[in-house]
Design a protein around this motif. Structure first.
Motif, short mmCIF file in Angstrom:
data_model
loop_
_atom_site.label_atom_id
_atom_site.label_comp_id
_atom_site.label_asym_id
_atom_site.label_seq_id
_atom_site.Cartn_x
_atom_site.Cartn_y
_atom_site.Cartn_z
N PHE A 47 49.95 24.63 57.66
CA PHE A 47 50.28 24.32 56.28
C PHE A 47 51.25 25.35 55.68
CE2 PHE A 47 49.48 24.04 51.69
CZ PHE A 47 49.78 22.70 51.51
N GLY A 48 51.13 26.60 56.07
CA GLY A 48 52.06 27.63 55.59
C GLY A 48 53.49 27.34 56.01
N THR A 49 53.65 26.94 57.25
CA THR A 49 54.98 26.56 57.74
C THR A 49 55.47 25.31 57.03
OG1 THR A 49 54.42 27.49 59.90
CG2 THR A 49 56.31 26.02 59.81
N ALA A 50 54.55 24.38 56.75
CA ALA A 50 54.93 23.16 56.03
C ALA A 50 55.41 23.49 54.61
CB ALA A 50 53.77 22.18 55.99
N VAL A 51 54.74 24.43 53.95
CA VAL A 51 55.16 24.84 52.61
C VAL A 51 56.53 25.52 52.67
CG1 VAL A 51 54.63 26.38 50.67
CG2 VAL A 51 52.83 24.99 51.66
N LEU A 52 56.72 26.37 53.66
CA LEU A 52 58.02 27.03 53.82
C LEU A 52 59.12 26.01 54.12
CD1 LEU A 52 59.64 29.65 53.91
CD2 LEU A 52 59.00 29.87 56.32
N ALA A 53 58.83 25.06 54.99
CA ALA A 53 59.80 24.00 55.30
C ALA A 53 60.10 23.17 54.06
CB ALA A 53 59.28 23.11 56.42
N SER A 54 59.09 22.89 53.28
CA SER A 54 59.28 22.13 52.04
C SER A 54 60.13 22.90 51.05
CB SER A 54 57.91 21.80 51.43
OG SER A 54 58.05 21.07 50.27
N PHE A 55 59.92 24.21 50.97
CA PHE A 55 60.73 25.07 50.10
C PHE A 55 62.19 25.05 50.54
CE2 PHE A 55 62.52 29.28 49.16
CZ PHE A 55 62.47 29.24 47.78
N ILE A 56 62.41 25.19 51.85
CA ILE A 56 63.77 25.16 52.39
C ILE A 56 64.41 23.80 52.14
CG2 ILE A 56 65.10 25.20 54.55
CD1 ILE A 56 63.19 27.44 55.48
N LEU A 57 63.64 22.73 52.32
CA LEU A 57 64.17 21.39 52.06
C LEU A 57 64.55 21.21 50.59
CD1 LEU A 57 61.85 19.15 54.25
CD2 LEU A 57 64.32 19.39 54.45
N SER A 58 63.76 21.80 49.69
CA SER A 58 64.11 21.68 48.27
C SER A 58 65.41 22.40 47.96
CB SER A 58 62.97 22.19 47.39
OG SER A 58 62.84 23.59 47.48
N ILE A 59 65.63 23.53 48.59
CA ILE A 59 66.89 24.26 48.40
C ILE A 59 68.06 23.48 49.01
CG2 ILE A 59 68.17 26.36 49.03
CD1 ILE A 59 65.48 27.85 48.78
N LEU A 60 67.84 22.93 50.20
CA LEU A 60 68.88 22.12 50.84
C LEU A 60 69.20 20.87 50.02
CD1 LEU A 60 67.80 22.31 54.59
CD2 LEU A 60 69.78 23.40 53.54
N ASN A 61 68.18 20.28 49.39
CA ASN A 61 68.41 19.10 48.57
C ASN A 61 69.23 19.42 47.32
OD1 ASN A 61 67.14 17.23 50.20
ND2 ASN A 61 65.16 17.50 49.23
N LEU A 91 66.61 26.23 60.83
CA LEU A 91 66.38 27.49 60.13
C LEU A 91 65.00 28.07 60.45
CD1 LEU A 91 67.92 26.65 56.64
CD2 LEU A 91 68.84 28.20 58.37
N LEU A 92 64.01 27.22 60.67
CA LEU A 92 62.65 27.70 60.91
C LEU A 92 62.36 28.02 62.36
CD1 LEU A 92 60.56 25.55 58.45
CD2 LEU A 92 60.90 28.00 58.40
N GLY A 93 63.15 27.51 63.27
CA GLY A 93 62.97 27.83 64.68
C GLY A 93 61.80 27.12 65.31
N GLY A 94 61.03 27.85 66.12
CA GLY A 94 59.97 27.25 66.92
C GLY A 94 58.74 26.80 66.17
N SER A 95 58.59 27.21 64.92
CA SER A 95 57.40 26.79 64.17
C SER A 95 57.55 25.40 63.57
CB SER A 95 57.09 27.81 63.07
OG SER A 95 58.19 27.93 62.20
N PHE A 96 58.77 24.87 63.58
CA PHE A 96 59.04 23.52 63.07
C PHE A 96 60.02 22.88 64.04
CE2 PHE A 96 61.25 21.01 59.46
CZ PHE A 96 60.51 19.88 59.75
N VAL A 97 59.53 21.90 64.83
CA VAL A 97 60.34 21.31 65.89
C VAL A 97 60.40 19.80 65.72
CG1 VAL A 97 60.56 20.98 68.38
CG2 VAL A 97 59.69 23.15 67.48
N ILE A 98 61.62 19.27 65.70
CA ILE A 98 61.85 17.84 65.71
C ILE A 98 62.64 17.54 66.97
CG2 ILE A 98 62.84 15.87 64.51
CD1 ILE A 98 62.74 17.57 61.94
N GLN A 99 62.09 16.70 67.83
CA GLN A 99 62.74 16.42 69.11
C GLN A 99 63.65 15.20 69.00
OE1 GLN A 99 59.52 16.07 71.84
NE2 GLN A 99 59.03 18.24 71.77
#
Length: 120
Positions: free
Chosen positions: A31-45, A82-90
């Motif tokens: 969930f911590g990685t998901a929150v960080l990914a969500s934060f990054i996505l909000s900045i990218l948006n 940006l997140l590396g190995g903690s967030f992977v989309i194949q």
């Protein structure tokens, strides 16, 4: 306004976790990685998405807005990079399907939670 933005980030993180549970080719560590990914996505948006929309406006208009899912998939891939190995989309196909599912989940969560909080 800040409270609404934080709520949006948390709801988006829940959507990311849900998509990670649905697809094996979409992995997020916790969930911590998901929150960080969500934060990054909000900045990218805020920064990248308007630029991509302007560059692809003719395609977006011709596809009746469906190309916006491709733009959302691109922002997901950038966040993943940006997140590396903690967030992977194949693969981009997974990112595209995930973008559609995340949009639907966010729509449902916003209807349930944000609208409920507004009515109180």
């Amino acid at each position: 306004m800040l409270k609404r933005w934080i709520l949006s980030i948390v709801l988006n993180a829940v959507a990311l976790i849900a998509v990670a549970e649905l697809f094996r080719s979409f992995h997020i560590e916790g969930f911590g990685t998901a929150v960080l990914a969500s934060f990054i996505l909000s900045i990218l948006n805020v920064i990248v998405k308007p630029i991509l929309i302007m560059l692809t406006l003719p395609i977006t208009v011709l596809s009746l807005g469906l190309f916006l899912f491709v733009i959302n998939a691109i922002t997901l891939m950038i966040a993943q990079a940006l997140l590396g190995g903690s967030f992977v989309i194949q693969g981009f196909g997974t990112a595209l399907i995930a973008a559609i599912v995340i949009s639907v989940i966010n729509l449902l969560l916003n209807r349930l939670i944000v609208d409920t909080l507004r009515n109180e």
